[in-house]
Motif scaffolding. Structure first.
Motif, PDB file in Angstrom:
ATOM      1  N   CYS A  88      39.270  43.643  43.471  1.00  0.00           N
ATOM      2  CA  CYS A  88      37.320  42.994  44.117  1.00  0.00           C
ATOM      3  C   CYS A  88      36.982  44.156  43.660  1.00  0.00           C
ATOM      4  O   CYS A  88      36.858  44.969  44.328  1.00  0.00           O
ATOM      5  CB  CYS A  88      37.545  42.214  44.831  1.00  0.00           C
ATOM      6  SG  CYS A  88      37.770  40.650  44.687  1.00  0.00           S
ATOM      7  N   GLU A 141      30.309  38.436  39.128  1.00  0.00           N
ATOM      8  CA  GLU A 141      30.122  37.199  39.261  1.00  0.00           C
ATOM      9  C   GLU A 141      29.884  36.102  39.092  1.00  0.00           C
ATOM     10  O   GLU A 141      29.192  35.636  38.438  1.00  0.00           O
ATOM     11  CB  GLU A 141      28.403  38.052  39.778  1.00  0.00           C
ATOM     12  CG  GLU A 141      28.559  39.155  40.719  1.00  0.00           C
ATOM     13  CD  GLU A 141      26.465  39.373  41.037  1.00  0.00           C
ATOM     14  OE1 GLU A 141      25.702  38.371  41.641  1.00  0.00           O
ATOM     15  OE2 GLU A 141      26.566  40.144  41.291  1.00  0.00           O
ATOM     16  N   THR A 179      32.363  40.038  43.489  1.00  0.00           N
ATOM     17  CA  THR A 179      32.024  39.064  43.939  1.00  0.00           C
ATOM     18  C   THR A 179      31.538  39.636  44.804  1.00  0.00           C
ATOM     19  O   THR A 179      31.495  40.367  46.119  1.00  0.00           O
ATOM     20  CB  THR A 179      33.360  38.212  43.995  1.00  0.00           C
ATOM     21  OG1 THR A 179      32.941  36.785  44.613  1.00  0.00           O
ATOM     22  CG2 THR A 179      34.250  39.273  44.750  1.00  0.00           C
TER      23      THR A 179
END
Ligand code: ADP
Ligand code: MG
Length: 240
Positions: free
Chosen positions: A31, A162, A193
């Motif tokens: 991430c 996103e 994210t």
């Protein structure tokens, strides 16, 4: 699988990526978090060959990503991308959107592509929406079609930019659930994210970007629970 080595990228005189390096192993979920404008989308777009870069190397299983080379089409097939705003074809049904890649990029016969697309739509929980047009689907359903479309390319990795930021809050969970399932099945994923719960539970590693550099990276639990850098600490305070 993905190797990003000392990437520098400028728009005009503004250097927005200032020496980023990281590797993603097969099956790993990484991430990328960080404030708006830190370069998160730009680095994903470089990995996928949607942007050129001025310095450094990006390698996909040893093949250099070069947006100006004809190899880029094959790279985009091996590394697919899911965007914040779904990017579905509005005049095609859900199943036609998912078939598009297999038919036009991979040259699969339509009947076989339809079968494959149906199985992926089933997988993302949209078996009953195959013939719906994007306009008649919720944002969460559209994003799940986009994920089915990415999966239908049978890629080696998927980049998510996103994927839940444009969704109403009550629709976020379904999309994250599908992403979690894809991760558990072993897909290599790079996910930009702001969903820290997802990052904590699903990511193997977290990179914190600010000002075009990686300020901090490490196992998700460590970076999110016990960040070492002041800038990471203050960012997490703002988003958690
Ligand atoms: P993030 O995704 O982290 O919000 P971006 O990668 O979109 O950040 O942008 C990084 C920086 O690059 C920002 O300062 C942004 O304004 C700039 N930028 C992004 N795309 C372009 C572009 N096409 N032309 C000029 N500047 C851009
Ligand atoms: Mg972005």
């Amino acid at each position: 699988m993905i190797s990003v080595r000392d990437i520098h990228k400028s728009y005009g005189s503004a250097e927005v990526i200032r020496g980023i390096s990281f590797d993603v192993e097969p099956g790993e979920v990484v991430c990328i978090i960080g404030p708006s404008g830190s370069g998160k989308s730009t680095i994903l777009r470089c990995i996928n060959g949607l942007e050129t870069y001025q310095k450094g190397d990006i390698l996909i299983d040893g093949t250099r990503v070069d947006p100006e080379d004809k190899s880029i089409k094959a790279i985009r097939q091996r590394v697919s991308m899911v965007f914040q705003r779904f990017n579905l074809f509005p005049h095609r049904t859900a199943i036609e959107n998912v078939m598009e890649g297999p038919v036009y990029v991979m040259g699969m016969p339509r009947a076989k592509a339809r079968e494959l697309a149906a199985s992926y739509l089933d997988k993302v929980g949209l078996g009953d929406k195959m013939d719906s047009y994007p306009d008649n689907l919720s944002g969460g359903q559209q994003q799940r079609v986009a994920i089915a479309r990415a999966l239908a390319m049978q890629p080696e990795a998927i980049l998510f930019d996103e994927p839940t930021s444009a969704l109403d809050p009550e629709l976020v969970g379904d999309v994250l659930g599908v992403m979690r399932q894809v991760a558990e099945e072993g897909m290599t994923m790079v996910v930009v994210t702001h969903e820290m719960g997802f990052a904590r539970e699903v990511a193997d590693r977290v990179l914190f970007l600010e000002g075009g550099v990686i300020v901090e990276q490490g196992p998700a639990g460590e970076v999110l629970r016990n960040p070492q850098e002041l800038r990471t600490q203050s960012f997490l305070k703002r988003v958690l």
